[in-house]
Design an enzyme around this catalytic site. Sequence first.
Site, PDB file in Angstrom:
ATOM      1  N   HIS A   1     -10.368  -6.647   8.021  1.00 52.08           N
ATOM      2  CA  HIS A   1     -11.186  -6.480   6.825  1.00 52.08           C
ATOM      3  C   HIS A   1     -12.470  -5.696   7.084  1.00 52.08           C
ATOM      4  O   HIS A   1     -13.254  -5.492   6.157  1.00 52.08           O
ATOM      5  CB  HIS A   1     -11.548  -7.850   6.233  1.00 52.08           C
ATOM      6  CG  HIS A   1     -10.395  -8.579   5.629  1.00 52.08           C
ATOM      7  ND1 HIS A   1      -9.360  -9.073   6.379  1.00 52.08           N
ATOM      8  CD2 HIS A   1     -10.112  -8.890   4.337  1.00 52.08           C
ATOM      9  CE1 HIS A   1      -8.485  -9.679   5.579  1.00 52.08           C
ATOM     10  NE2 HIS A   1      -8.921  -9.575   4.338  1.00 52.08           N
TER      11      HIS A   1
ATOM     12  N   GLU B   1       0.811  -1.215   0.000  1.00 54.40           N
ATOM     13  CA  GLU B   1       0.000   0.000   0.000  1.00 54.40           C
ATOM     14  C   GLU B   1       0.850   1.274   0.000  1.00 54.40           C
ATOM     15  O   GLU B   1       0.517   2.261  -0.664  1.00 54.40           O
ATOM     16  CB  GLU B   1      -0.961  -0.007   1.188  1.00 54.40           C
ATOM     17  CG  GLU B   1      -2.134  -0.956   1.043  1.00 54.40           C
ATOM     18  CD  GLU B   1      -1.764  -2.423   1.265  1.00 54.40           C
ATOM     19  OE1 GLU B   1      -2.559  -3.311   0.901  1.00 54.40           O
ATOM     20  OE2 GLU B   1      -0.657  -2.673   1.809  1.00 54.40           O
TER      21      GLU B   1
END
Length: 336
Positions: free
Chosen positions: A129, A60
């Site tokens: 998540h 990321e």
Amino acid sequence: MTQMTFARAINAGLRKSLEDDSKVVLLGEDIGTLGGVFRVTDGLQKDFGKHRVVDTPLAESAIVGTAVGLAYRGYRPVVEIQFDGFIYPAFDQIVSQVAKLHYRTRGAVKMPITIRVPFGGGIGSPEHHSESPEAYFTHTSGLRVVTVSNPQDAYTVIQQAIACDDPVLYFEPKRRYHDKGDVDEAAGLQSADPMGKARVLTDGTDVTLVAYGPLVKTALDAASAAADEGISIQVIDLRSLAPVDYDTVVASVRRTGRLVVTHEAGQSGGLGAEVAASITERCFYHLEAAPVRVTGFDIPYPYSKLEMHHLPGLDRILDGVDRALGRPNSLSGLEG
């Protein structure tokens, strides 16, 4: 009007931006061949090529860092963070570089980067998540933070974010991806509400209920249920979390005299605290009761079998309305 799912509306908005501006480039993990884990970018690489819809490594910080370089060269990169809990490796890039480069260069460098973040719970995901990290970014000057609650806004606001010269975090409520609604693809951005404008969804005179993202639908359900008991709730979809459209909320609270704010993120240091404090400052002499927050609990996000107890639902929001009205309720005393 075309009936679309939430996810399909975002896809259509991305497609329109890719068609309209050759400088728009998408980057993210599995967004190309796979079309993203939620299939939001399905078909875009096939139609626009691998040079504009780029499958990246699982890194990321590198993805956002690449977007910074692209923005320097005049591109409008759109980054997908695969899940909300994966954004933290890129946190330094976002708050130290993306948010500050325009200011640091006295306006010489623009950062027209859009960062798409599927966020919130309700889908039974494992750890990392299902989170709600929006407050980290609303606290950071130099970033715009928006979230959408319906397919029409999903289609329009993603285009507005991409066209904006400021960096924008675009939070997508993942449990609403399959919700359907009408989308007017012919409507131009000029006719749409500004990206930073809140929207009043229902008329009401007794309580102002402010929500955003995944809880807007729940707030509307609460207003409908309360109406059966003769309680009139004005629901406001905040839409923009930074900056907040306080004028719309103030006008409502001056009418109703009561405020309830709800979001999935934890209570302490959450956006609801900022909204409650700001409205208290602006509407002190109009308030009939202290503002009420109905939020997720201040705990690590629970595993999937418990998440629906953690997320504010219809009963907890109605309890918040009762507290604002000074009505007794079986849930009274429940924090969050």
